[in-house]
Design a protein around this motif. Structure first.
Motif, PDB file in Angstrom:
ATOM      1  N   GLU A   1       0.835  -1.188   0.000  1.00 27.67           N
ATOM      2  CA  GLU A   1       0.000   0.000   0.000  1.00 27.67           C
ATOM      3  C   GLU A   1       0.874   1.244   0.000  1.00 27.67           C
ATOM      4  OE1 GLU A   1      -2.273  -0.578   3.621  1.00 27.67           O
ATOM      5  OE2 GLU A   1      -0.912   0.708   4.741  1.00 27.67           O
ATOM      6  N   ILE A   2       0.246   2.383  -0.371  1.00 28.05           N
ATOM      7  CA  ILE A   2       0.990   3.633  -0.465  1.00 28.05           C
ATOM      8  C   ILE A   2       0.053   4.795  -0.172  1.00 28.05           C
ATOM      9  CG2 ILE A   2       0.534   3.901  -2.951  1.00 28.05           C
ATOM     10  CD1 ILE A   2       3.445   4.975  -3.189  1.00 28.05           C
ATOM     11  N   LYS A   3       0.587   5.809   0.479  1.00 27.74           N
ATOM     12  CA  LYS A   3      -0.165   7.028   0.773  1.00 27.74           C
ATOM     13  C   LYS A   3       0.021   8.003  -0.379  1.00 27.74           C
ATOM     14  CE  LYS A   3      -0.513  10.592   4.385  1.00 27.74           C
ATOM     15  NZ  LYS A   3       0.066  11.026   5.688  1.00 27.74           N
ATOM     16  N   VAL A   4      -1.086   8.475  -0.951  1.00 28.23           N
ATOM     17  CA  VAL A   4      -1.031   9.259  -2.184  1.00 28.23           C
ATOM     18  C   VAL A   4      -2.023  10.411  -2.099  1.00 28.23           C
ATOM     19  CG1 VAL A   4      -1.330   9.195  -4.688  1.00 28.23           C
ATOM     20  CG2 VAL A   4      -0.429   7.210  -3.518  1.00 28.23           C
ATOM     21  N   SER A   5      -1.643  11.534  -2.707  1.00 29.03           N
ATOM     22  CA  SER A   5      -2.555  12.667  -2.887  1.00 29.03           C
ATOM     23  C   SER A   5      -3.219  12.528  -4.256  1.00 29.03           C
ATOM     24  CB  SER A   5      -1.783  13.986  -2.797  1.00 29.03           C
ATOM     25  OG  SER A   5      -2.648  15.075  -3.011  1.00 29.03           O
TER      26      SER A   5
END
Length: 300
Positions: A44-48
């Motif tokens: 998973e990855i945190k993205v704007s």
């Protein structure tokens, strides 16, 4: 139904990318952007994410075009409706059928009486139950939080329970091993694992311990004459007590030899699974990041 060809774990810095990811959480919304957790089965990855008409909602799958640098920079995206959900949810590393074969091996070795076999068959000869069990998760975030995690955890608790019973000459090994197999069956209804992992309404209102006892009661009512009262009391007691203490969610604290054993086996496996997940993100001879689940950093 389309199958993913590229996963998060394949991305390298500097890549121009096209990849589809599932929205797991929306952490923050602004007028023009949403900060989200996007994921596939590899991570998973945190993205704007730029906001479009309709916005971003958990559970949707979006096809992204952008670049990978220190962060994943999204230039544009489209929502896709046809996909294989197993590509987007974290999944146990071992083949699930191998895990089920190992569970069956322990079952055949330790679960021998007619009442124990009948109770086991009520669950594990039921195709609807089996489908849910094999896809089930150990938790939303605490441990074994991936598809197949429930089966993996169940096998590990059975193995540890059997070893502890033999080491300390438990008087009721069959009860302990069967209780280990059934201790988390309520989780198939506690969690929703057909998309981003969440609690069901039943899970929030009752929890897996209460649900598990209800499921055993339903099984026993189908053939009351078969099940001795002491057998039923001990199986239900192990399920009720397997969290050990009231403050850990057990309606009753441990008061049987076999419930102590199942509790310790459950606690060891849950804790070591959390540590294994931290190890996967930490280089050797380094401190991990602070982990909320174990409330500390680890030197690994």
């Amino acid at each position: 139904m389309s199958t993913k060809e590229k996963f998060l774990s394949d991305l390298k810095s500097g890549d121009n990318i096209t990849i589809s990811l599932m929205v797991m959480k929306v952490l923050f919304r602004d007028t023009d952007r949403s900060v989200c957790i996007l994921a596939d089965k590899s991570g998973e990855i945190k993205v704007s994410v730029p906001v479009k008409d309709g916005g971003i909602k958990p559970g949707i799958v979006i096809k992204i075009q952008g670049t990978k640098a220190a962060n994943l920079n999204i230039e544009k995206y489209t929502v896709i409706s046809e996909y294989n959900i197993s590509d987007y949810l974290p999944t146990v590393k071992r083949p699930i059928e191998d895990i089920m074969k190992d569970i069956e091996e322990y079952t055949n070795k330790y679960i021998l009486s007619k009442e124990a076999k009948a109770l086991d068959d009520h669950f594990f000869k039921d195709e609807v139950f089996l489908d849910k069990f094999k896809r089930g998760i150990g938790g939303v975030s605490m441990h074994h939080n991936y598809i197949g995690g429930l089966a993996e955890h169940t096998l590990n608790v059975m193995q540890l329970t059997a070893r502890l019973c033999e080491k300390y000459e438990c008087r009721r090994t069959e009860i302990a091993v069967l209780a280990a197999k059934l201790h988390d069956v309520g989780k198939i209804y506690e969690y929703d694992y057909d998309g981003p992992f969440t609690y069901t309404m039943r899970g929030q209102m009752e929890g897996h311990i209460v649900i598990g006892v209800e499921l055993v009661d339903e099984a026993v009512r189908e053939n009351l004459e078969l099940y001795p009262e002491d057998f039923v009391n001990r199986i239900k007691g192990c399920i009720v007590q397997h969290h050990g203490k009231l403050e850990y969610g057990s309606p009753r604290e441990m008061n049987m030899e076999e419930s102590f054993i199942v509790n310790y086996a459950d606690s060891i496996d849950a804790t070591m699974n959390k540590i294994s997940q931290i190890k996967d993100k930490t280089e050797p001879d380094n401190w991990s990041e602070f982990d909320k689940r174990i409330e500390r950093k680890l030197y690994l």
